[in-house]
Design a protein around this motif. Structure first.
Motif, PDB file in Angstrom:
ATOM      1  N   LYS A 118       0.916  -7.168  -8.846  1.00 31.15           N
ATOM      2  CA  LYS A 118       0.299  -7.449  -7.556  1.00 31.15           C
ATOM      3  C   LYS A 118      -0.855  -8.434  -7.742  1.00 31.15           C
ATOM      4  CE  LYS A 118       1.536  -3.028  -5.438  1.00 31.15           C
ATOM      5  NZ  LYS A 118       2.501  -3.640  -4.489  1.00 31.15           N
ATOM      6  N   GLU A 337      -8.647  -2.814  -0.181  1.00 33.00           N
ATOM      7  CA  GLU A 337      -7.250  -2.921   0.213  1.00 33.00           C
ATOM      8  C   GLU A 337      -6.340  -3.096  -1.005  1.00 33.00           C
ATOM      9  OE1 GLU A 337      -6.268  -2.872   3.860  1.00 33.00           O
ATOM     10  OE2 GLU A 337      -8.135  -1.811   3.385  1.00 33.00           O
ATOM     11  N   LYS A 340      -6.013   0.175  -2.977  1.00 30.41           N
ATOM     12  CA  LYS A 340      -5.149   1.102  -2.234  1.00 30.41           C
ATOM     13  C   LYS A 340      -3.677   0.718  -2.407  1.00 30.41           C
ATOM     14  CE  LYS A 340      -8.277   2.499   1.532  1.00 30.41           C
ATOM     15  NZ  LYS A 340      -8.508   2.426   2.999  1.00 30.41           N
ATOM     16  N   ASP A 341      -3.388  -0.564  -2.314  1.00 29.87           N
ATOM     17  CA  ASP A 341      -2.015  -1.032  -2.464  1.00 29.87           C
ATOM     18  C   ASP A 341      -1.474  -0.715  -3.855  1.00 29.87           C
ATOM     19  OD1 ASP A 341       0.388  -2.304  -1.834  1.00 29.87           O
ATOM     20  OD2 ASP A 341      -0.359  -4.279  -2.409  1.00 29.87           O
ATOM     21  N   GLY A 344      -0.382   2.733  -4.256  1.00 27.20           N
ATOM     22  CA  GLY A 344       0.774   3.157  -3.474  1.00 27.20           C
ATOM     23  C   GLY A 344       0.488   3.503  -2.036  1.00 27.20           C
ATOM     24  N   GLU A 345      -0.731   3.255  -1.565  1.00 24.96           N
ATOM     25  CA  GLU A 345      -1.062   3.512  -0.173  1.00 24.96           C
ATOM     26  C   GLU A 345      -0.608   2.339   0.702  1.00 24.96           C
ATOM     27  OE1 GLU A 345      -5.030   5.020   0.613  1.00 24.96           O
ATOM     28  OE2 GLU A 345      -5.323   5.316  -1.549  1.00 24.96           O
ATOM     29  N   THR A 346      -0.361   2.618   1.963  1.00 28.30           N
ATOM     30  CA  THR A 346       0.049   1.579   2.898  1.00 28.30           C
ATOM     31  C   THR A 346      -1.172   0.837   3.417  1.00 28.30           C
ATOM     32  OG1 THR A 346       1.972   2.870   3.578  1.00 28.30           O
ATOM     33  CG2 THR A 346       1.254   1.111   5.057  1.00 28.30           C
ATOM     34  N   VAL A 347      -1.143  -0.486   3.305  1.00 28.76           N
ATOM     35  CA  VAL A 347      -2.256  -1.311   3.784  1.00 28.76           C
ATOM     36  C   VAL A 347      -1.714  -2.484   4.584  1.00 28.76           C
ATOM     37  CG1 VAL A 347      -3.751  -0.694   1.842  1.00 28.76           C
ATOM     38  CG2 VAL A 347      -2.295  -2.721   1.678  1.00 28.76           C
ATOM     39  N   ALA A 348      -2.577  -3.074   5.387  1.00 28.49           N
ATOM     40  CA  ALA A 348      -2.207  -4.283   6.118  1.00 28.49           C
ATOM     41  C   ALA A 348      -2.056  -5.439   5.137  1.00 28.49           C
ATOM     42  CB  ALA A 348      -3.279  -4.600   7.156  1.00 28.49           C
TER      43      ALA A 348
END
Length: 383
Positions: A118, A337, A340-341, A344-348
């Motif tokens: 990422k 952000e 979090k990504d 594995g969390e959902t982010v904008a």
């Protein structure tokens, strides 16, 4: 992920220290810092309680075993350490500019895609509260369909700032790399679109700058301006980058069928008379953001044909990181952000190497633009 993500930092100056604070604020563990000068990196790391300090990037990767690297050096020094980090399997957070050229930026983007890591690209003033508010208002139809945008700024920088990376194209300098990147990111975010056409003009009003030893922190460079600029022993470096630019662009917005016309105008060395600003015009209204990156008061022009100052919504206030400094707040927001990504969390969606590589290609296009058309002189017309 149960354990803290480990972060290794490249760069010891304002950005490196700011990135360290941002990742700690997001719950990560800063395990090391790498810099050019041994004494400097050890001093900064000690002050920030960072356990590892060194000058060899590859060695630091092997010793620190980071999950994430953050690149906080001048743009011309980004390519090699990012390549090494990607090969090591690290996620990469990179400050702008992504690199010194579109070609190298594309290469890094493709390498990251192939490796499956990422990336985050810190053209991050899109996260200032007023810009987030403008983005919401545009999506809610507060100006109808966007039609045009103007982004105007004048910095009045001191012409005698010591010669350094900001004066050199190869080092990632120039106002397009270090101002336009933020402005482009802001406009893209607010109108929800992508740049499709661009033409521009650049100008180097600097010429030269004094060469001074000992400048390690970008934010304190003014403190090193020589007191006697007429000293015959003083050495000078030549600037080869733009200090002013004018860019016209067409954006394809997600909320309108017609292209949105955008003017980006920046004078790095000229004084401002009125406020710097960003204005979003639409078919039924407009939004004015005060400040060169739109981080000041937001005003709305609506059906009553009046400009009205609007307060920030409470949820945007609550989401704003509680740290000092606009730059630092935006770093904290993007880093939050990004972490979090990775966890594995959902982010904008946030800016990545996809945007970074596109922005570098756009900068190359603007710098090489030859859009001028000769106009017949009055004398020739009269004949």
């Amino acid at each position: 992920m149960d354990r803290k993500l480990k972060v290794l930092i490249a760069g010891t100056g304002f950005a490196g220290q700011g990135h360290a604070d941002a990742f700690r604020g997001a719950g990560a563990e800063v395990v090391g810092m790498v810099g050019r000068t041994d004494t400097v990196v050890r001093d900064v790391a000690a002050k920030m309680n960072i356990p590892y300090a060194g000058t060899d990037w590859q060695a630091a990767l092997e010793v620190c075993q980071p999950d994430i690297v953050t690149i906080a050096t001048p743009g011309g020094a980004h390519v090699a350490p990012i390549k090494q980090a990607i090969a090591f399997g690290c996620h990469v957070f990179c400050d702008k500019p992504m690199t010194h050229s579109g070609e190298t930026a594309i290469e890094l983007y493709q390498l990251a895609q192939q490796k499956g890591v990422k990336t985050a690209y810190a053209a991050s003033f899109r996260y200032s509260p007023s810009v987030l508010h403008a983005k919401r208002l545009v999506s809610e139809g507060a100006i109808g369909e966007p039609t045009e945008v103007e982004s105007i700024s004048h910095f009045n920088l001191d012409r005698n700032i010591p010669f350094g990376w900001s004066h050199s194209k190869a080092a990632g300098g120039g106002r397009l790399n270090n101002n336009f990147t933020h402005s482009l990111s802001i406009v893209s975010s607010v109108i929800g679109g992508e740049i499709r056409k661009v033409v521009g003009d650049v100008r180097d009003d600097m010429g030269r700058a004094p060469i001074v030893e000992g400048v390690h922190n970008f934010m304190t460079r003014r403190d090193f301006i020589p007191k006697d600029l007429s000293d015959p022993a003083l050495k000078w470096g030549r600037s080869d980058v733009e200090w002013s630019y004018t860019v016209l662009a067409h954006f394809q917005s997600n909320v309108t069928a017609k292209p949105v016309s955008v003017l980006f105008k920046h004078g790095g060395l000229v004084p401002r008379f009125a406020d710097d600003h960003i204005v979003f015009y639409g078919t039924t209204g407009a939004i004015y953001l005060k400040g060169h990156y739109g981080s000041g008061q937001l005003s709305h022009f609506g059906a009553d044909q009046k400009w009205t100052d609007l307060p920030l919504p409470q949820d945007i206030i609550d989401a704003n990181p509680d740290v000092q400094g606009e730059t630092e707040q935006c770093w904290h927001y993007l880093v939050r952000e990004f972490v979090k990504d990775i966890n594995g969390e959902t982010v904008a969606p946030y800016p990545t190497f996809a945007e970074g590589s596109q922005y570098q290609q756009i900068i190359d296009l603007i710098r090489s633009s030859d859009c001028w058309t000769d106009v017949p002189s009055i004398g020739r017309l009269r004949k």
